[in-house]
Each structure stands twice: as structure tokens, then as C-alpha cells.
Scaffold this active site. Sequence first.
Site, PDB file in Angstrom:
ATOM      1  N   ASP A 167      -2.109   4.157  11.581  1.00 46.66           N
ATOM      2  CA  ASP A 167      -0.854   3.940  10.858  1.00 46.66           C
ATOM      3  C   ASP A 167       0.091   2.843  12.100  1.00 46.66           C
ATOM      4  O   ASP A 167       0.643   4.051  13.521  1.00 46.66           O
ATOM      5  CB  ASP A 167       0.508   5.216  11.063  1.00 46.66           C
ATOM      6  CG  ASP A 167      -0.444   6.149   9.602  1.00 46.66           C
ATOM      7  OD1 ASP A 167      -1.505   5.827   9.252  1.00 46.66           O
ATOM      8  OD2 ASP A 167       0.579   6.996   8.756  1.00 46.66           O
ATOM      9  N   LYS A 235       4.635   1.344   4.534  1.00 42.93           N
ATOM     10  CA  LYS A 235       5.089   2.469   4.771  1.00 42.93           C
ATOM     11  C   LYS A 235       5.863   2.988   5.896  1.00 42.93           C
ATOM     12  O   LYS A 235       7.213   2.022   6.295  1.00 42.93           O
ATOM     13  CB  LYS A 235       4.236   3.330   5.778  1.00 42.93           C
ATOM     14  CG  LYS A 235       4.536   4.951   6.809  1.00 42.93           C
ATOM     15  CD  LYS A 235       3.355   5.018   7.610  1.00 42.93           C
ATOM     16  CE  LYS A 235       4.547   6.737   7.848  1.00 42.93           C
ATOM     17  NZ  LYS A 235       3.250   7.459   9.306  1.00 42.93           N
ATOM     18  N   LYS A 271       3.523   4.302   1.394  1.00 41.84           N
ATOM     19  CA  LYS A 271       3.326   5.871   1.814  1.00 41.84           C
ATOM     20  C   LYS A 271       4.772   6.013   1.859  1.00 41.84           C
ATOM     21  O   LYS A 271       5.648   5.756   3.020  1.00 41.84           O
ATOM     22  CB  LYS A 271       2.805   5.935   2.658  1.00 41.84           C
ATOM     23  CG  LYS A 271       2.820   7.110   3.478  1.00 41.84           C
ATOM     24  CD  LYS A 271       2.017   7.030   4.755  1.00 41.84           C
ATOM     25  CE  LYS A 271       1.860   8.529   5.506  1.00 41.84           C
ATOM     26  NZ  LYS A 271       0.860   8.516   6.930  1.00 41.84           N
TER      27      LYS A 271
END
Length: 335
Positions: A167, A235, A271
Site C-alpha cells: 500500500d 485506495k 479499497k
Amino acid sequence: MSTLAANANPQPGGREVPSGAAGSGLEDVAASEASLRRFLHGLPGVDQVGLEARAATLGTRSIKTTAKAYAIDLAISMIDLTTLEGADTVGKVRSLCIKGRNPDPTAPRVAAICVYPDMVATAKDALRGTDIQVASVATAFPAGRVALPVKLADTADAVAAGADEIDMVIDRGAFLSGRYLDVFQEITAVKEACRRPDGTAAHLKVIFETGELQTYDNVRRVSWLAMLAGADFIKTSTGKVAVNATPPVTLLMLEAVRDFRAQTGVQVGVKPAGGIKTTKDAMKYLVMVNETLGDDWLSPHWFRFGASSLLNDLLMQRQKLTTGRYSGPDYVTVD
């Protein structure tokens, strides 16, 4: 979507976009700063009133009885169970992994455990024998304010330790300054750093920190920018700022991945992270995914919740559906 290809205005001899977009008319969008800017600013403007109204309407849908039970288990299976604190210890990470492996005797496992890079090996060992992924934040999370070589070393260390997913955070300062090609090149460099010696690669989730991006138009632009650069997931947030995931922003990102697949044939996951704490919250997001993208994205492979406390509420609601009453506060662990 044909107007998007027209807006791309590909330049001869440009660098190929590493996104599987061959044949889509987008191969040379990032050939130069000018062509990338032209494309991103040629995307349709966001109707703020319409977007927020649509998100609010979807948030009123209710899920009952057997459908709710299914949705709760689906939400559990989509959680990236997260601990990203300076006080994290080996014991805390191991405990979180045990919880992720066995949230409840009859509940599904979570999708991933998300930790800092120095805890990847601990999580990997604790999850041995399961299909739970180990996700690691990287690139100097959460601010990302270091030089690119440091970000790449951070990523490579996490992958070498066994991370299945990375991430990364984008350089919001560069994006807001209009240095889109810098952001694009940073994502592609981190994507390359996710590769392992055997030719496989950790999946790359690109964090936008949407609470700092100022406008919905910027969220749409950065979503396309990240996908063109090869993001496997986009995300919303780090969970470390005042405004994290919101329904309108997430809806906008869902629409972006839908349109990107229609244009390129490449499917990208989404996400939302930060501030999603209750079963009611999770149900709203699942309805949004179903209504916007359909069954194709209703899977942990394509949709995740970044959360630390959501799992507890899902387990409590699950127990309520099973027994007809809420369990006591000691039914679930605090961490």
C-alpha cells in the site's frame, strides 16, 4: 467512452503505459507532461450535487435477514485488518493475525493483515498455512515525504520480507502542483519495486489521501492516473488524516474503475479506508459496489475495507442474527 481516447491525443514514440491498456488508445497518454495533463483535464467534470445525491440514495437501501447474514460474512472476508501504530509490538501483530485467522468459530477469515514493513515477517509467520494476505504500507507512509530511492528501498524491503501486497502513498504535493508525470513515474517505479526475483510481484494498492485532494475532479483524475500507471487497487486514505473514506468519494472511484475497464479491459480493485467502523457503514459500501459495478467486484480480490475496528461490530451483528440478542462487551477482543 470514445471521447476519452480522443482526449488522450497519443504522441508518436511515447513510453508505453504499463497497465495492460494496449489497443485502448491510451498507450501514449503519459508520453509527456503535456499529453498526460491534456488527458486528465479532458476527463468529464464531476457533478458534485448529483454524486452526493446518488451516494446518499444508495446509503438508504436496507439489507435484511438472510441477505444481511450473507453481506456480513462477505464484508468480513473483505477486511484488511490493520494495525499501523508507532506502539505496535510483535505480540500485538501476532494477536491480530490470530484474530484474522479465526474471527469467530463459524465466520470467514479476513482478506489481509496490514502492518508496517518491519512487522511483515512476523505477520507472514503467524499466517503460515492460510490464504490470508500480508499487506504492508510503504513509501514512507503516511506522509510519503522522502526521496524516491528511499521509497523504493522501503517497498523492496517489505516485498523481500514476504509482503503479498504493498500500500503506497502518492506524493500529494506533486499532484496538487500539477506535476502529474512525476506522480505517474513514481507509481510505475514502485510497481517495479514490487517484483520478486522469481518474476512474480506483490499487488500494488495506491493510496490517494482523498481528504487532501480538495475536489472531486482531482479524485477522478488521480484515479485514472494511478490506473494508467499500473495500480492493482486504488485506495482512498491512510486513515491518518481528519477526512478519510466517504461514500461520495468511494462512489466516484468505483465509477472510475468501471469506466477504466470499459476502456482498457483491465479490472482494478477499490479499497476505502479510514472511518468505516460499523456494520451499517459496511453495508452501505457493499450496496454501492453492487449497484455501480455488479457481482464482478463483490469479492475480496477486487474490493477491500481498510479497517481496525469494523471487524468487531460485524462479529457482534453476526452474533445478534444468530442468537437474537447482542453478546456482552467481552465477546470480541479490543485489538
